[in-house]
Design an enzyme around this catalytic site. Structure first.
Site, short mmCIF file in Angstrom:
data_model
loop_
_atom_site.label_atom_id
_atom_site.label_comp_id
_atom_site.label_asym_id
_atom_site.label_seq_id
_atom_site.Cartn_x
_atom_site.Cartn_y
_atom_site.Cartn_z
CD GLU A 23 -0.92 0.85 3.57
OE1 GLU A 23 -1.27 2.01 3.27
OE2 GLU A 23 -1.13 0.34 4.69
CE LYS A 157 -3.64 2.46 11.27
NZ LYS A 157 -3.55 1.80 9.99
N1 PSU Z 1 -0.32 0.80 8.55
C1 PSU Z 1 0.71 1.57 8.95
N2 PSU Z 1 0.61 2.93 8.72
C2 PSU Z 1 -0.49 3.48 8.09
C3 PSU Z 1 -1.57 2.66 7.69
C4 PSU Z 1 -1.43 1.32 7.94
O1 PSU Z 1 1.71 1.07 9.48
O2 PSU Z 1 -0.51 4.69 7.88
C5 PSU Z 1 -2.77 3.25 6.96
C6 PSU Z 1 -3.38 2.16 6.09
O3 PSU Z 1 -3.40 2.65 4.77
C7 PSU Z 1 -4.78 1.97 6.62
C8 PSU Z 1 -5.09 3.35 7.05
O4 PSU Z 1 -5.67 1.48 5.65
O5 PSU Z 1 -3.87 3.72 7.74
C9 PSU Z 1 -6.33 3.40 7.91
O6 PSU Z 1 -6.81 4.70 7.93
P1 PSU Z 1 -8.30 5.00 8.47
O7 PSU Z 1 -8.22 4.69 9.92
O8 PSU Z 1 -8.51 6.46 8.18
O9 PSU Z 1 -9.22 4.11 7.70
#
Ligand code: PSU
Ligand code: MN
Length: 302
Positions: A23, A157
């Site tokens: 990604e 996360k």
């Molecule tokens: N994993 C990481 N760092 C990130 C992300 C994932 O180590 O920045 C990103 C991914 O792209 C994930 C996104 O899909 O954060 C989730 O964001 P949100 O909570 O706005 O959906």
């Protein structure tokens, strides 16, 4: 076809050779500059080190791309105004000719569309701790419930409500297995404090589950392979708890909402742990990328 698949990725897919999707939100919005470009290149090299072809995914000038060259990776890492694109943003970005980094939801969708089955990231999005007030649940979960892809991650996360996210994955019918562990990993931490029901110990076992998913049919849901950061490289759990509490308070006080929440919290952790959270994040992603390369190889050889 609106999708642009690089020649290298196309050739590998046509020949049945292993490919790993990566990604780009983590590069554009999850890591500080200039480290982010180095990391992007390093992750691609790690995939190659396992004998697989990396396919970093992003949207550039309205074209969704699977497999980026160095100049394109540089744009993702350094271009000001590069957007964060979830799955729902893709048609808007395409029609507007916009450029953006793709989150897990958008990356998984584009990878599956291109025929890439294995995808590596850091930590999935999920249910935020303030869910009862904000209803903030990452679109990653819903998309993984309807996309046939294997995601290698270090859990979700740790800024999130982990048990609520695990429950949502159960409700949505997304398969989850710990890799080499019976504990659900905690992104910066090796153990989130919650168990997982299933454990897989080799890339071949993962490939076998993927084959079984296809044989059983019944809609395309994902397989989450939750691979913990090695304990020696995790963030100190006490530091994690303390700084995260700070970060959540700052987020609230500054009124950060929507797509801004995750990047804000990750950035706060990096700045208030003297880079220790960055090291743990990178260790987790590196491990995931290497494992994804091995899983892709086992899948291609099957
Ligand atoms: N994993 C990481 N760092 C990130 C992300 C994932 O180590 O920045 C990103 C991914 O792209 C994930 C996104 O899909 O954060 C989730 O964001 P949100 O909570 O706005 O959906
Ligand atoms: Mn959100």
């Amino acid at each position: 076809m609106v999708l642009m698949v690089s020649e290298e990725v196309r050739e590998a897919l046509d020949a049945g050779r292993p490919v790993v999707a990566l990604e780009s939100t983590i590069i554009a919005h999850g890591l500080p500059r200039p480290r982010n470009l180095q990391v992007a290149l390093e992750l691609e090299a790690a995939v190659r080190g396992e004998g697989a072809v990396p396919a970093t995914i992003a949207v550039l000038d309205g074209r969704p791309r699977v497999g980026l060259d160095k100049g394109q990776l540089e744009r993702v890492a350094n271009e000001d105004g590069i957007r964060k694109l979830g799955h729902r943003d893709l048609p808007l970005a395409v029609a507007a000719g916009a450029s953006g980094a793709t989150t897990v939801s958008a990356t998984a969708h584009l990878a599956a569309l291109a025929g890439v089955r294995v995808f590596a990231t850091g930590g999935l999005g999920g249910v935020h701790r303030q869910w009862t007030v904000t209803q903030d649940e990452s679109a990653d979960l819903g998309l993984l419930a309807r996309t046939r892809i294997t995601v290698v991650c270090a859990g979700v996360k740790s800024i999130l409500d982990v048990p609520a996210t695990l429950q949502r994955l159960e409700t949505l019918g997304v398969a989850v297995a710990g890799y080499g562990t019976d504990r659900f990993p905690g992104f910066y931490l090796s153990d989130s404090g919650h168990p997982v029901d299933w454990r897989l110990d080799t890339p071949e076992q993962v490939a076998e589950v993927m084959r079984a998913q296809d044989a059983l049919g019944g809609g395309g849901s994902a397989l989450i392979v939750a691979n913990p950061v090695p304990e020696a490289e995790q963030l100190d759990p006490e530091v994690h708890a303390r700084v995260l509490e700070d970060a959540l308070r700052a987020c609230d006080e500054q009124g950060v909402t929507g797509q801004g929440v995750t990047p804000f919290l990750l950035d706060h952790l990096v700045r208030h742990t003297d880079g220790a959270s960055l090291s743990a994040n990178l260790a987790a992603v590196r491990g995931n990328v290497r494992l994804a390369g091995r899983i892709a190889a086992a899948w291609a050889g099957a």
